[in-house]
Design an enzyme around this catalytic site. Structure first.
Site, PDB file in Angstrom:
ATOM      1  N   LEU A  96       0.821  -1.213   0.000  1.00  8.03           N
ATOM      2  CA  LEU A  96       0.000   0.000   0.000  1.00  8.03           C
ATOM      3  C   LEU A  96       0.854   1.261   0.000  1.00  8.03           C
ATOM      4  CD1 LEU A  96      -2.796  -1.170   2.476  1.00  8.03           C
ATOM      5  CD2 LEU A  96      -3.094  -0.644   0.046  1.00  8.03           C
ATOM      6  N   HIS A 137       7.367  -9.604   4.536  1.00  8.49           N
ATOM      7  CA  HIS A 137       7.163  -8.286   3.909  1.00  8.49           C
ATOM      8  C   HIS A 137       6.927  -7.226   4.993  1.00  8.49           C
ATOM      9  CE1 HIS A 137       5.333  -5.551   0.742  1.00  8.49           C
ATOM     10  NE2 HIS A 137       4.879  -5.014   1.865  1.00  8.49           N
ATOM     11  N   GLU A 138       6.035  -7.541   5.939  1.00  9.60           N
ATOM     12  CA  GLU A 138       5.699  -6.548   6.982  1.00  9.60           C
ATOM     13  C   GLU A 138       6.852  -6.354   7.961  1.00  9.60           C
ATOM     14  OE1 GLU A 138       3.255  -4.778   6.344  1.00  9.60           O
ATOM     15  OE2 GLU A 138       2.210  -6.082   4.942  1.00  9.60           O
ATOM     16  N   HIS A 141       9.226  -3.806   6.849  1.00  9.93           N
ATOM     17  CA  HIS A 141       8.813  -2.420   7.160  1.00  9.93           C
ATOM     18  C   HIS A 141       9.341  -1.991   8.532  1.00  9.93           C
ATOM     19  CE1 HIS A 141       6.211  -1.207   3.866  1.00  9.93           C
ATOM     20  NE2 HIS A 141       5.531  -2.343   3.928  1.00  9.93           N
TER      21      HIS A 141
HETATM   22  C1  Y12 Z   1       2.119 -10.767  -0.621  1.00 13.44           C
HETATM   23  C2  Y12 Z   1       1.472  -9.709  -1.088  1.00 13.44           C
HETATM   24  C3  Y12 Z   1       1.400  -8.551  -0.333  1.00 13.44           C
HETATM   25  C4  Y12 Z   1       2.006  -8.485   0.907  1.00 13.44           C
HETATM   26  C5  Y12 Z   1       1.982  -7.249   1.773  1.00 13.44           C
HETATM   27  C6  Y12 Z   1       0.662  -6.605   1.968  1.00 13.44           C
HETATM   28  N1  Y12 Z   1       0.340  -5.847   0.807  1.00 13.44           N
HETATM   29  C7  Y12 Z   1      -0.880  -5.340   0.581  1.00 13.44           C
HETATM   30  O1  Y12 Z   1      -1.784  -5.528   1.368  1.00 13.44           O
HETATM   31  C8  Y12 Z   1      -1.046  -4.581  -0.664  1.00 13.44           C
HETATM   32  C9  Y12 Z   1      -2.211  -4.094  -1.036  1.00 13.44           C
HETATM   33  C10 Y12 Z   1      -2.423  -3.275  -2.224  1.00 13.44           C
HETATM   34  C11 Y12 Z   1      -3.703  -2.845  -2.509  1.00 13.44           C
HETATM   35  C12 Y12 Z   1      -3.936  -2.040  -3.623  1.00 13.44           C
HETATM   36  O2  Y12 Z   1      -5.191  -1.522  -3.877  1.00 13.44           O
HETATM   37  C13 Y12 Z   1      -6.158  -2.268  -4.529  1.00 13.44           C
HETATM   38  O3  Y12 Z   1      -5.923  -3.388  -4.950  1.00 13.44           O
HETATM   39  C14 Y12 Z   1      -7.484  -1.639  -4.651  1.00 13.44           C
HETATM   40  C15 Y12 Z   1      -2.893  -1.689  -4.448  1.00 13.44           C
HETATM   41  O4  Y12 Z   1      -3.181  -0.965  -5.607  1.00 13.44           O
HETATM   42  C16 Y12 Z   1      -3.019   0.378  -5.637  1.00 13.44           C
HETATM   43  O5  Y12 Z   1      -2.775   0.982  -4.617  1.00 13.44           O
HETATM   44  C17 Y12 Z   1      -3.160   1.029  -6.945  1.00 13.44           C
HETATM   45  C18 Y12 Z   1      -1.618  -2.095  -4.153  1.00 13.44           C
HETATM   46  C19 Y12 Z   1      -1.373  -2.874  -3.032  1.00 13.44           C
HETATM   47  C20 Y12 Z   1       2.691  -9.527   1.317  1.00 13.44           C
HETATM   48  C21 Y12 Z   1       2.737 -10.665   0.577  1.00 13.44           C
HETATM   49 CO    CO Z   2       4.260  -3.049   2.469  1.00 19.44          CO
END
Ligand code: Y12
Ligand code: CO
Length: 171
Positions: A96, A137-138, A141
């Site tokens: 995010l 991943h977290e 951070h």
């Molecule tokens: C595998 C995958 C991800 C992680 C870490 C946690 N990452 C997330 O929660 C990423 C979320 C995310 C959401 C988004 O928004 C939408 O899909 C609506 C996004 O897209 C935009 O912001 C344009 C990008 C990331 C660990 C392991």
């Molecule tokens: Co992240």
């Protein structure tokens, strides 16, 4: 309350987060706000530093096989330490704090984690697959590291190019 998420290249994202010492009402309200923020932004994981709070706390809501996220499966992970790791795996990660960019990152396939929950109680967790990847991943951070810093030279260049293009399109 939905909190603002800071994004690359905000310098706060480079900070090392500090251990949580007090497991009080203020922490609980903050964790609740983190959850609201993560769900509002369609995330599966969020570290406190992403909402400008440099403490060693992260939350994870891994979707089930149907893709649904249930609050009862929410993990609130405080002061985590990895004790053992196994194997390696590639997974396309997103963050995010780096919106719109996704890339394969190599991580340990499984791990043993010790952490404290919101009440300060010690928990041991065996994590595999997506949960293990998301924890790593977290936890990056918490050290001030983004997944783009784990990319190969060429993939990092691809990110820089896409980032600059997105900046120009915004103007
Ligand atoms: C595998 C995958 C991800 C992680 C870490 C946690 N990452 C997330 O929660 C990423 C979320 C995310 C959401 C988004 O928004 C939408 O899909 C609506 C996004 O897209 C935009 O912001 C344009 C990008 C990331 C660990 C392991
Ligand atoms: Co992240």
């Amino acid at each position: 309350m939905v909190l603002p998420i800071i994004t690359y290249p905000h310098k706060t994202l480079k900070m090392r987060s500090k251990a949580v010492k007090q497991f009080d009402h203020e922490l609980h309200t903050f964790l609740d706000d983190m959850y609201e923020t993560m769900m509002a932004k369609n995330g599966i994981g969020l570290a406190a530093i992403q909402v400008s709070h440099p403490i060693r706390a992260l939350i994870l809501s891994i979707p089930n096989e149907k893709g649904d996220q249930h609050k009862e499966n929410l993990l609130e992970i405080i002061n985590p330490v990895i004790h053992a790791t196994k194997g390696s795996t590639l997974y396309q990660e997103g963050c995010l704090s780096v919106p719109g960019f996704y890339e394969d990152v190599e991580r340990f396939e499984s791990l043993t984690l010790r952490y404290q929950n919101r009440y300060g109680h010690e928990v041991t967790l065996e994590a595999h697959e997506l949960l293990a990847i998301a924890i790593q991943h977290e936890m990056d951070h918490l050290e001030g590291k983004l997944f783009i810093e784990r990319l190969s030279y060429n993939r990092r260049k691809k990110f820089e190019k896409e980032y600059k293009k997105a900046l120009k399109e915004k103007k």
